[in-house]
Motif scaffolding. Structure first.
Motif, PDB file in Angstrom:
ATOM      1  N   SER A   1       0.727  -1.148   0.041  1.00 33.39           N
ATOM      2  CA  SER A   1      -0.089   0.009   0.022  1.00 33.39           C
ATOM      3  C   SER A   1       0.730   1.151   0.200  1.00 33.39           C
ATOM      4  O   SER A   1       0.414   2.377  -0.667  1.00 33.39           O
ATOM      5  CB  SER A   1      -0.655  -0.002   1.333  1.00 33.39           C
ATOM      6  OG  SER A   1      -1.413  -1.401   1.517  1.00 33.39           O
ATOM      7  N   HIS A   2       1.778   1.478   0.862  1.00 36.81           N
ATOM      8  CA  HIS A   2       2.722   2.492   0.824  1.00 36.81           C
ATOM      9  C   HIS A   2       3.492   2.900  -0.261  1.00 36.81           C
ATOM     10  O   HIS A   2       3.492   4.096  -0.658  1.00 36.81           O
ATOM     11  CB  HIS A   2       3.738   2.531   1.804  1.00 36.81           C
ATOM     12  CG  HIS A   2       4.816   1.582   2.038  1.00 36.81           C
ATOM     13  ND1 HIS A   2       4.385   0.281   1.690  1.00 36.81           N
ATOM     14  CD2 HIS A   2       6.029   1.785   2.177  1.00 36.81           C
ATOM     15  CE1 HIS A   2       5.665  -0.457   1.927  1.00 36.81           C
ATOM     16  NE2 HIS A   2       6.475   0.271   2.198  1.00 36.81           N
TER      17      HIS A   2
ATOM     18  N   ILE B   1       0.237   4.138  -2.816  1.00 35.67           N
ATOM     19  CA  ILE B   1      -0.021   5.558  -2.291  1.00 35.67           C
ATOM     20  C   ILE B   1       0.933   6.547  -2.600  1.00 35.67           C
ATOM     21  O   ILE B   1       0.786   7.720  -2.974  1.00 35.67           O
ATOM     22  CB  ILE B   1      -0.536   5.706  -0.887  1.00 35.67           C
ATOM     23  CG1 ILE B   1      -1.697   4.936  -0.492  1.00 35.67           C
ATOM     24  CG2 ILE B   1      -0.735   7.064  -0.540  1.00 35.67           C
ATOM     25  CD1 ILE B   1      -2.223   4.490   0.864  1.00 35.67           C
TER      26      ILE B   1
ATOM     27  N   HIS C   1      -7.567   1.676  -0.215  1.00 38.21           N
ATOM     28  CA  HIS C   1      -7.103   3.232  -0.495  1.00 38.21           C
ATOM     29  C   HIS C   1      -7.855   3.568  -1.979  1.00 38.21           C
ATOM     30  O   HIS C   1      -7.942   4.638  -2.337  1.00 38.21           O
ATOM     31  CB  HIS C   1      -5.682   3.187  -0.565  1.00 38.21           C
ATOM     32  CG  HIS C   1      -4.925   2.214  -0.957  1.00 38.21           C
ATOM     33  ND1 HIS C   1      -3.930   1.490  -0.176  1.00 38.21           N
ATOM     34  CD2 HIS C   1      -4.685   1.531  -2.061  1.00 38.21           C
ATOM     35  CE1 HIS C   1      -3.582   0.200  -0.766  1.00 38.21           C
ATOM     36  NE2 HIS C   1      -3.681   0.432  -1.892  1.00 38.21           N
TER      37      HIS C   1
ATOM     38  N   MET D   1      -8.847   7.638  -1.718  1.00 38.80           N
ATOM     39  CA  MET D   1      -7.474   8.498  -1.457  1.00 38.80           C
ATOM     40  C   MET D   1      -6.794   8.779  -2.724  1.00 38.80           C
ATOM     41  O   MET D   1      -5.987   9.730  -2.934  1.00 38.80           O
ATOM     42  CB  MET D   1      -6.628   7.654  -0.547  1.00 38.80           C
ATOM     43  CG  MET D   1      -5.443   8.676   0.041  1.00 38.80           C
ATOM     44  SD  MET D   1      -4.379   7.351   0.530  1.00 38.80           S
ATOM     45  CE  MET D   1      -4.637   7.636   2.416  1.00 38.80           C
TER      46      MET D   1
ATOM     47  N   ASP E   1       0.481  -3.982  13.666  1.00 35.26           N
ATOM     48  CA  ASP E   1       0.030  -2.662  14.115  1.00 35.26           C
ATOM     49  C   ASP E   1       0.334  -1.355  12.834  1.00 35.26           C
ATOM     50  O   ASP E   1       1.255  -0.498  13.169  1.00 35.26           O
ATOM     51  CB  ASP E   1       0.879  -2.104  15.581  1.00 35.26           C
ATOM     52  CG  ASP E   1       0.090  -0.866  16.123  1.00 35.26           C
ATOM     53  OD1 ASP E   1      -0.866  -0.533  15.472  1.00 35.26           O
ATOM     54  OD2 ASP E   1       0.767  -0.426  17.076  1.00 35.26           O
ATOM     55  N   TYR E   2       0.053  -1.771  11.919  1.00 40.27           N
ATOM     56  CA  TYR E   2       0.255  -0.638  10.799  1.00 40.27           C
ATOM     57  C   TYR E   2      -1.053  -0.729   9.858  1.00 40.27           C
ATOM     58  O   TYR E   2      -1.998  -1.319  10.072  1.00 40.27           O
ATOM     59  CB  TYR E   2       1.517  -0.769  10.004  1.00 40.27           C
ATOM     60  CG  TYR E   2       1.853  -1.832   9.334  1.00 40.27           C
ATOM     61  CD1 TYR E   2       1.943  -1.877   7.923  1.00 40.27           C
ATOM     62  CD2 TYR E   2       2.287  -3.041   9.910  1.00 40.27           C
ATOM     63  CE1 TYR E   2       2.085  -2.935   7.141  1.00 40.27           C
ATOM     64  CE2 TYR E   2       2.721  -4.236   9.280  1.00 40.27           C
ATOM     65  CZ  TYR E   2       2.735  -4.193   7.827  1.00 40.27           C
ATOM     66  OH  TYR E   2       2.920  -5.192   7.148  1.00 40.27           O
ATOM     67  N   ALA E   3      -0.903   0.192   8.870  1.00 40.12           N
ATOM     68  CA  ALA E   3      -2.153   0.432   8.012  1.00 40.12           C
ATOM     69  C   ALA E   3      -2.984  -0.748   7.764  1.00 40.12           C
ATOM     70  O   ALA E   3      -4.146  -1.106   7.744  1.00 40.12           O
ATOM     71  CB  ALA E   3      -2.027   1.176   6.883  1.00 40.12           C
ATOM     72  N   PHE E   4      -2.309  -1.752   6.978  1.00 42.63           N
ATOM     73  CA  PHE E   4      -2.819  -3.119   6.637  1.00 42.63           C
ATOM     74  C   PHE E   4      -3.676  -3.695   7.720  1.00 42.63           C
ATOM     75  O   PHE E   4      -4.880  -4.098   7.603  1.00 42.63           O
ATOM     76  CB  PHE E   4      -1.840  -3.785   6.056  1.00 42.63           C
ATOM     77  CG  PHE E   4      -2.339  -5.266   5.563  1.00 42.63           C
ATOM     78  CD1 PHE E   4      -3.244  -5.458   4.632  1.00 42.63           C
ATOM     79  CD2 PHE E   4      -1.934  -6.555   6.469  1.00 42.63           C
ATOM     80  CE1 PHE E   4      -3.684  -6.698   4.141  1.00 42.63           C
ATOM     81  CE2 PHE E   4      -2.336  -7.680   5.987  1.00 42.63           C
ATOM     82  CZ  PHE E   4      -3.025  -7.640   4.654  1.00 42.63           C
TER      83      PHE E   4
ATOM     84  N   HIS F   1      -4.740  -2.307  10.616  1.00 38.35           N
ATOM     85  CA  HIS F   1      -5.934  -1.459  10.869  1.00 38.35           C
ATOM     86  C   HIS F   1      -7.012  -1.681  10.160  1.00 38.35           C
ATOM     87  O   HIS F   1      -8.118  -1.700  10.444  1.00 38.35           O
ATOM     88  CB  HIS F   1      -5.359   0.142  11.095  1.00 38.35           C
ATOM     89  CG  HIS F   1      -4.322  -0.040  12.097  1.00 38.35           C
ATOM     90  ND1 HIS F   1      -3.187   1.215  11.834  1.00 38.35           N
ATOM     91  CD2 HIS F   1      -3.837  -0.638  13.192  1.00 38.35           C
ATOM     92  CE1 HIS F   1      -2.407   1.036  12.752  1.00 38.35           C
ATOM     93  NE2 HIS F   1      -2.921   0.097  13.558  1.00 38.35           N
ATOM     94  N   ASP F   2      -7.003  -1.807   8.760  1.00 38.51           N
ATOM     95  CA  ASP F   2      -7.835  -2.172   7.896  1.00 38.51           C
ATOM     96  C   ASP F   2      -8.888  -3.252   8.244  1.00 38.51           C
ATOM     97  O   ASP F   2      -9.857  -3.408   8.237  1.00 38.51           O
ATOM     98  CB  ASP F   2      -7.650  -2.282   6.321  1.00 38.51           C
ATOM     99  CG  ASP F   2      -7.210  -1.019   5.674  1.00 38.51           C
ATOM    100  OD1 ASP F   2      -7.687   0.109   6.334  1.00 38.51           O
ATOM    101  OD2 ASP F   2      -6.962  -0.959   4.453  1.00 38.51           O
TER     102      ASP F   2
ATOM    103  N   ALA G   1      -2.447  -5.522  18.806  1.00 38.38           N
ATOM    104  CA  ALA G   1      -1.736  -5.112  17.792  1.00 38.38           C
ATOM    105  C   ALA G   1      -0.390  -5.304  17.933  1.00 38.38           C
ATOM    106  O   ALA G   1       0.018  -5.139  18.984  1.00 38.38           O
ATOM    107  CB  ALA G   1      -1.898  -3.683  17.716  1.00 38.38           C
TER     108      ALA G   1
ATOM    109  N   PRO H   1       3.556  -4.800  16.923  1.00 40.33           N
ATOM    110  CA  PRO H   1       4.304  -3.800  16.027  1.00 40.33           C
ATOM    111  C   PRO H   1       4.987  -4.572  14.863  1.00 40.33           C
ATOM    112  O   PRO H   1       5.376  -5.719  14.923  1.00 40.33           O
ATOM    113  CB  PRO H   1       5.552  -3.240  17.174  1.00 40.33           C
ATOM    114  CG  PRO H   1       4.860  -3.503  18.269  1.00 40.33           C
ATOM    115  CD  PRO H   1       3.942  -4.601  18.233  1.00 40.33           C
TER     116      PRO H   1
END
Lengths: 426, 314, 292
Positions: free
Chosen positions: A116-117, A120, A141, A146, A184-187, A189-190, A211, A213
């Motif tokens: 994703s990063h 984006i 995204h 976005m 604990d990151y965007a993926f 969190h979705d 979560a 890290p």
């Protein structure tokens, strides 16, 4: 950069024995190229960096799909060429690669990125250059609004639809009290947000969200946080430490009582499910975007695809049984290439001047029936959100193999549009 | 020709050449040059701390990220206009450098490197931790509508080049003026012999802190500009790699030379760009360049040039 | 899970983490102590050890236990040889100037990492443990191999300690550490001491990796986190003090498991990182900073 005009260059392995025969039998005509200039497709590839395990298989899938496309007439009679550029799974380099593919290699469009990063970070540049950017990323995204008019995801269902469509089955068959373990990151969190919402809508309850890290290499100390009244343990992990996570989960529960386990195959993508230490997964369930082990009801197209990408019935490379593919995701590359073909042919694509027409042609797509172009199954494309919706599979580990037990309906994953890209200017 | 004339005509000449390059270069290289100019500003900032004052920091990604997010967050969350957001980014870089400096400058040498490294790592983790606002590792797109200053759309190649050039030119002239000023010479004195400068009545802590803040302002300005010009803000730009990058540029081009960071950035960018066409392991080339440089050309290209032919080069 | 078993697991995990930290840090500490060199490539020597372990166990036609023992011998030797070469051809020529060596070891880091990517590939691959033994407690199960790692770490660390305090080579290294020039005057070949120390530090990292790789996987980017953690341990323990390093590994290993139960783990990492920076600023000798 790898530049390969399939047909003249030697193929990577003997990948296409089955496919070629099948296609000829199906009555396809062997291509006779006129003097037509090739269509050049840019592939933004995670060849190095954290996404490299995926990148390797994405490249193989793209090569296999390219071969089939070229053997069946190319795109509108023109031969097709793919130019691979490594983005190092890094957003800065990703944007530079977009630039390089478009401005230096004169590619007609770009496809292929997963992380994703990178997507984006690169999409703004694709929008500025007004070049179609077709991602294979599962992220929300695209449909979340976005990105921009030039960015689309026609090859794979996004994570929001995936988790929403499976939640009802999980609640009905595994349990109502869910504990989630996610990065604990965007993926992650979705997953957390959309699965929680779907569980609550279905009358269940997420009783703990753990979560982890992304830099963690040992996970056992997170496991006591799983409440003892958990009925379903939902796990999704990515990155090189995934196998450790699953192994430690097995050690933790050992032979004692344990909740039902439902995992995203991302936790074990490119990993052999029969690896030592994973025996405890027997009887647990996984989401699969595409069934790694060949199923009894596999379609003929799926069989051709499997042979074309060089994957055996267990989901490993035909040349090395220990080299397990990223089977649940990589079909998106194959399908995206065929969508490019369909879109270009529908748009009457001649040159880069027709890029806008191409985007409009893809936006106009709706039903995508199961076929050699859509080997994972039929799909529905939403032109407004630039996102495709397909079936998801739930598999159970039986005898060390993932066996499909449930196929979700496409409607199960649908949600209200969050954006209408067609109202945006080009 | 006096030295001053020589110096100014060289640097202004380079600026004129760079500006003219946009009309000559193919589009791919013109956009690359815009990127390189912004990265070179980052490296010039690093050079003020490392090349001139002798502060070898491994934490400049933190100051770059301060500008990056100092610009991006107000635009993304509060709908700020780009100009105030840019200024806030620049200030954020300076303020953070000041805060880190007050603590880190109590140490020196290896400890200074590790302390700055740790602060930068803490900053990176903080960006991940505050993902509700920062978007974490995924980051966020800077809205195209917010990238317009006084009718000039920075997402257009031509405008972007001019904007990047404006920043680059200002940074270079500022740097040149700084290092030729009395204060610049005191900075060099810190690098060469801190004890002696102290005996001469200078306060090394104060001098080094000012240099670090200036360096942070450069890094912050570069971060803010990079985010605004290229439309993306994300945490990967705060990783340790982005602390090593400006060091690499400076070492290659020549530490303690005004033009060195730009030269280093150009060479390094194309080294990666070209070698990545031939090998997966292009970072190997970066590593080999670092080792080769400290071994055979510790002063960098322009540093060696200055030593042999042009002692007047600032 | 009730508090008792919860605490038991936290202590078990803490002890394993402490052992892992001590193993990965002691080499770094040794190199810094004797040579005053901060080896940023330390994590890559660790990674090389893990990857070599994979190659050895994969290609040697031995049963897992024997193959693993072979890896424990071969990997440290190969890594030590590479390190000795790096010392001779790079670090020595820089006269061990602290800043130049950091830059050079950053370069080495990239080179080793990318070479591993080219030769070994991007996948994370498992290495079979020499034995499979799961302890089933009434509340949870635990890996018997992890307890073995704790024991093995104890043995290795004791060996290092004996080597440093009782052997002639250790004496020579300590003499060089205290005063390089005087040592040279007494006829000690400082170049060889330095190359040997650097090789020993790298071998320790590789041995740690062979021990740890069965509970993790071999991956070409795996050197990054041990590096940061080792830095933290070595700094808190006092740069160059081996005893301090051990105490710090124990304290950090045990407290980390417990702290991250109460805070968000990411927040815990932020606090730990800032703490390290502040320790260096306000107590440069470290928290347990007796000179070794």
């Amino acid at each position: 950069m790898t530049r390969q005009l399939i047909g003249t260059a030697p193929s990577r392995r003997a990948v296409l024995k089955g496919a070629g025969a099948g296609l000829l039998a199906a009555g396809f005509v062997a291509p006779v190229w006129a003097q037509a200039a090739p269509i050049k497709l840019g592939f933004q590839l995670h060849r190095t960096g954290i996404g490299a395990a995926y990148g390797r298989w994405y490249e193989r899938t793209a090569q296999a799909a390219l071969k089939v496309v070229n053997e069946t007439g190319g795109i509108a009679g023109r031969p097709v060429e793919i130019i691979f550029e490594d983005d190092g799974t890094d957003p800065k380099r990703g944007a530079e690669v977009v630039e390089k593919l478009v401005s230096q290699h004169n590619c007609d469009l770009i496809f292929g990125p997963l992380f994703s990063h990178v997507v984006i970070g690169s999409a703004p540049r694709a929008g500025e250059l007004k070049v179609p950017y077709l991602v294979c990323s599962e992220g929300f995204h695209v449909a979340g609004g976005m990105l921009n008019r030039w960015s689309m995801q026609p090859g794979i269902t996004d994570v929001r639809a995936q988790v929403s469509s499976m939640a009802p089955w999980v609640l009905a068959n595994l349990g109502k009290k869910v504990t989630m373990v996610f990065p604990d990151y965007a993926f992650g969190h979705d997953h957390r947000d959309f699965f929680t919402a779907a569980v609550e809508a279905g009358g269940g309850q997420v009783i703990a969200k753990i979560a982890v890290p992304p830099t963690e290499t040992s996970f056992t100390r997170y496991l006591p946080q799983i409440p003892s009244d958990t009925e379903v343990l939902y796990h999704v992990m990515v990155g090189p430490a995934v196998l450790t996570f699953v192994k430690e989960l097995g050690e933790f529960y050992g032979t004692g009582a344990r909740p039902q386990i439902f995992g995203f195959i991302d936790s074990l993508e490119a990993v052999d499910i029969a690896a030592p230490g994973l025996e405890f997964l027997e009887g647990s369930h996984f989401w699969e975007g595409h069934c790694r082990a060949k199923q009894a009801d596999a379609s003929d197209h799926e069989t051709v695809y499997r042979a074309a990408v060089g994957v055996d019935d267990n989901g490993a490379s035909v040349s090395d049984a220990k080299d397990v593919s990223t089977y649940a995701h990589m079909f998106s590359v194959w399908e995206t290439l065929f969508i490019i073909k369909a879109g270009m042919e529908a748009a009457g694509y001649q040159s880069v001047a027709d890029r806008q027409k191409f985007v409009e042609a893809v936006e106009a797509m709706t039903d995508m029936p199961e076929s050699l172009a859509h080997v994972q199954g039929n799909k529905v494309f939403n032109g407004k959100t630039h996102q495709v919706f397909g079936h998801q599979f739930i598999s159970k580990v039986e005898g060390g193999k993932l066996m499909k037990v449930h196929t979700t309906r496409i409607e199960d994953g649908m949600y209200d549009d969050a954006v209408d890209y067609t109202s945006q200017s080009f | 020709m006096t030295e001053s004339v020589k110096v100014w005509s060289l640097h202004l000449g380079v600026l004129a050449l760079v500006f003219a390059a946009q009309y000559v270069l193919p589009p791919y290289h013109a956009t690359n040059l815009a990127r390189i100019m912004v990265l070179a500003v980052f490296a010039m900032g690093y050079n003020i701390a490392f090349g001139y004052t002798g502060l070898l920091s491994l934490g400049h990604a933190l100051f770059f990220a301060a500008g990056f997010y100092g610009m991006g967050l107000p635009i993304g969350l509060l709908d700020w206009a780009p100009v105030p957001a840019l200024i806030l980014g620049l200030i954020a870089g300076g303020v953070l450098a000041g805060l880190v400096g007050v603590l880190a400058l109590r140490t020196a040498g290896v400890s200074f490197m590790i302390v700055t490294l740790m602060f930068a790592q803490a900053g990176y983790l903080t960006l991940l931790y505050l993902n509700t606002w920062t978007g974490g590792d995924e980051g966020f797109v800077v809205d195209r509508a917010a990238r317009v200053i006084a009718g000039n759309d920075l997402s257009l190649d031509g405008t972007r080049f001019v904007a990047a050039f404006g920043l680059f030119a200002a940074a270079m002239v500022g740097c040149l003026w700084l290092v030729r000023s009395p204060f610049g010479r005191v900075m060099v004195a810190m690098r060469e012999n801190e004890e002696r400068s102290r005996m001469l009545g200078y306060d090394p802590f104060r001098i080094k802190l000012i240099a670090l803040v200036l360096s942070g302002i450069y890094a912050g300005a570069a971060g803010a500009a990079y985010g605004l010009l290229f439309g993306y803000v994300g945490a990967s730009f705060a990783t340790i790699q982005y602390s090593i990058l400006p060091m690499l540029y400076v070492l290659l081009g020549g530490a303690g030379t005004v033009l060195g960071p730009f030269l280093g950035a150009v060479l390094m960018f194309y080294l990666v760009d070209i070698t990545s066409g031939y090998t997966d392991a292009y970072l190997f080339v970066v590593g080999a360049a670092l080792v080769g440089l400290v071994l055979f050309a510790p002063r960098g290209i322009l540093g060696n040039l200055r030593e042999r032919f042009a002692p007047w080069l600032p | 899970m009730s508090f008792g078993p919860f605490l038991l697991l936290a202590v078990l995990e803490g002890t394993v983490m402490a052992a892992v930290l001590a193993l990965t840090s002691v080499g770094l500490s040794l190199v810094f102590g004797v040579m005053r060199v901060v080896n940023v490539a330390h994590g890559e020597f660790y990674m090389l050890g893990a990857i070599l372990a994979w190659f050895v166990t994969y290609y040697l036609p031995f049963p897992p236990a024997l193959a693993w023992v072979a890896a424990l011998i071969i990997a440290p030797l190969v890594v030590a040889a590479i390190a000795a070469l790096a010392d001779t051809f790079v670090l020595k020529r820089l006269n061990y100037a602290p800043e130049a060596t950091i830059v050079a070891t950053i370069g080495l880091l990239y080179m080793v990492q990318q070479a591993a990517l080219t030769i070994y590939g991007p996948d994370a691959r498992p290495v079979a443990a020499p034995f499979e033994w799961r302890i089933q407690l009434p509340w949870f199960g635990y890996s018997g191999y992890k307890l073995f790692v704790v024991g093995a770490a104890g043995v290795i660390l004791a060996a290092v300690w004996l080597f440093m305090t009782r052997s002639t080579a250790g004496l020579v290294m300590r003499a060089t550490q205290i005063d390089r020039d005087t040592a040279q005057c007494f006829g000690i070949n400082v170049d060889r001491v330095y190359a040997g120390t650097f090789a020993l530090g790298a071998a320790l990292a590789a041995a740690a990796a062979v021990l740890i790789v069965p509970i993790q996987q071999a991956h070409y980017l795996m050197g990054h986190d041990p590096l940061l953690l080792s830095f933290i341990v070595v700094i808190i323990g006092g740069l160059g003090s081996i005893r301090g390093t051990l105490v710090a590994a124990l304290v950090i290993g045990l407290s980390d498991g417990i702290i991250s139960m109460f805070f968000s783990p990411t927040l815990a990492k932020i606090i730990a990182t800032l703490l390290v920076a502040l320790v260096l600023v306000f107590r440069p000798q470290g928290l347990f900073g007796a000179r070794a």
